[in-house]
Design a protein around this motif. Structure first.
Motif, short mmCIF file in Angstrom:
data_model
loop_
_atom_site.label_atom_id
_atom_site.label_comp_id
_atom_site.label_asym_id
_atom_site.label_seq_id
_atom_site.Cartn_x
_atom_site.Cartn_y
_atom_site.Cartn_z
N VAL A 124 0.84 -1.20 0.00
CA VAL A 124 0.00 0.00 0.00
C VAL A 124 0.87 1.25 0.00
O VAL A 124 0.63 2.21 -0.74
CB VAL A 124 -0.95 0.00 1.22
CG1 VAL A 124 -1.62 1.38 1.38
CG2 VAL A 124 -2.00 -1.07 1.06
N ALA A 179 -4.92 3.24 -3.22
CA ALA A 179 -4.74 1.85 -2.76
C ALA A 179 -6.06 1.13 -2.58
O ALA A 179 -6.08 -0.04 -2.15
CB ALA A 179 -3.96 1.84 -1.45
N LEU A 226 -6.47 -3.10 -1.94
CA LEU A 226 -6.91 -3.65 -0.66
C LEU A 226 -8.18 -4.48 -0.83
O LEU A 226 -8.34 -5.53 -0.20
CB LEU A 226 -7.11 -2.54 0.35
CG LEU A 226 -5.82 -1.94 0.90
CD1 LEU A 226 -6.08 -0.65 1.66
CD2 LEU A 226 -5.11 -2.96 1.80
#
Length: 254
Positions: free
Chosen positions: A57, A137, A141
């Motif tokens: 990330v 990100a 995720l």
């Protein structure tokens, strides 16, 4: 924002935070299977793997890692916290970043005390200050956890100033977190928004709209179950998903 960068007076003081609550639901038919499920989740999402996810990330959003703290818990669960900055920093710069720029993840495997329902929850916070954005990100995720239910919160706090001293309370266009979710992911989920535009607060809830019982069984398949057992387990899993998605206990499904 795109390539037309804002000319600011000093540092960009806006704080942008993206928070995830991700849930996976499973049914384990026996006490032994429930124990094995907890062990499986603990291994799949241990502190080492979670640390690597957060390192990825950090790379995606273009942040620099200042410090990593990770912990596996007994009997289950793990936590990782990473402090980040927008630019490379020296020791004197670290303190100003502690309360603004960080990545955290906590896991919570648990089970129903009377039924075979197992629920795994991962809470993730990506908080940044300056130009870097946690929204970059978002899809990584979502793909990393591939959850049944996701609750997303995005908030922009504080203000920064342009060269004339005018306050800027947000530096990019957004009317829904959904705008940043990949089309292939959006097509798999039912989603609703609860947004407070005046406060730059955005909230999205997601739940998978396709249901295959085999995806919710641990160590068995639906062919190992009688039709009545399949119906009962399907009802229990649906009940768990609906209650989590709606954030309240609901009357039992018949």
């Amino acid at each position: 924002m795109k390539n037309n960068k804002l000319k600011l007076y000093g540092f960009n003081n806006l704080t942008k935070t993206l928070s995830f609550n991700m849930y996976d639901i499973c049914y384990a038919v026996s006490d032994e299977s429930r124990r094995q499920y907890i062990e499986y989740i603990d291994e799949q999402y241990n502190a080492e793997r979670l640390t690597q996810i957060l390192r990825n990330v950090s790379d995606i959003i273009g942040a620099h890692i200042l410090n990593v703290a990770s912990q596996d818990y007994d009997p289950q669960g793990a936590s990782v916290t990473i402090l980040i900055s927008e630019e490379e920093v020296n020791d004197a710069d670290v303190v100003c970043h502690l309360d603004k720029s960080h990545l955290t993840v906590h896991t919570y495997p648990e089970s129903h005390p009377q039924k075979g329902i197992m629920t795994f929850r991962a809470d993730i916070d990506v908080s940044t200050c300056g130009r870097i954005s946690p929204l970059n990100a978002l899809n990584y995720l979502l793909d990393s956890f591939d959850s049944d239910i996701v609750t997303l919160d995005y908030r922009v706090r504080g203000f920064t100033r342009d060269m004339n001293g005018k306050k800027l309370f947000i530096d990019h266009r957004i009317n829904s977190i959904q705008n940043y979710i990949a089309p292939a992911t959006r097509n798999r989920y039912d989603m609703i928004d609860v947004n407070v535009y005046q406060e730059n607060i955005f909230h999205t809830k997601m739940v998978l709209h396709d249901f295959d019982l085999d995806n919710y069984l641990f160590n068995i398949t639906k062919d190992d179950l009688t039709p009545r057992q399949q119906q009962q387990i399907r009802r229990q899993v649906h009940q768990e998903m609906l209650e989590i998605y709606n954030g309240r206990n609901m009357p039992s499904m018949r």
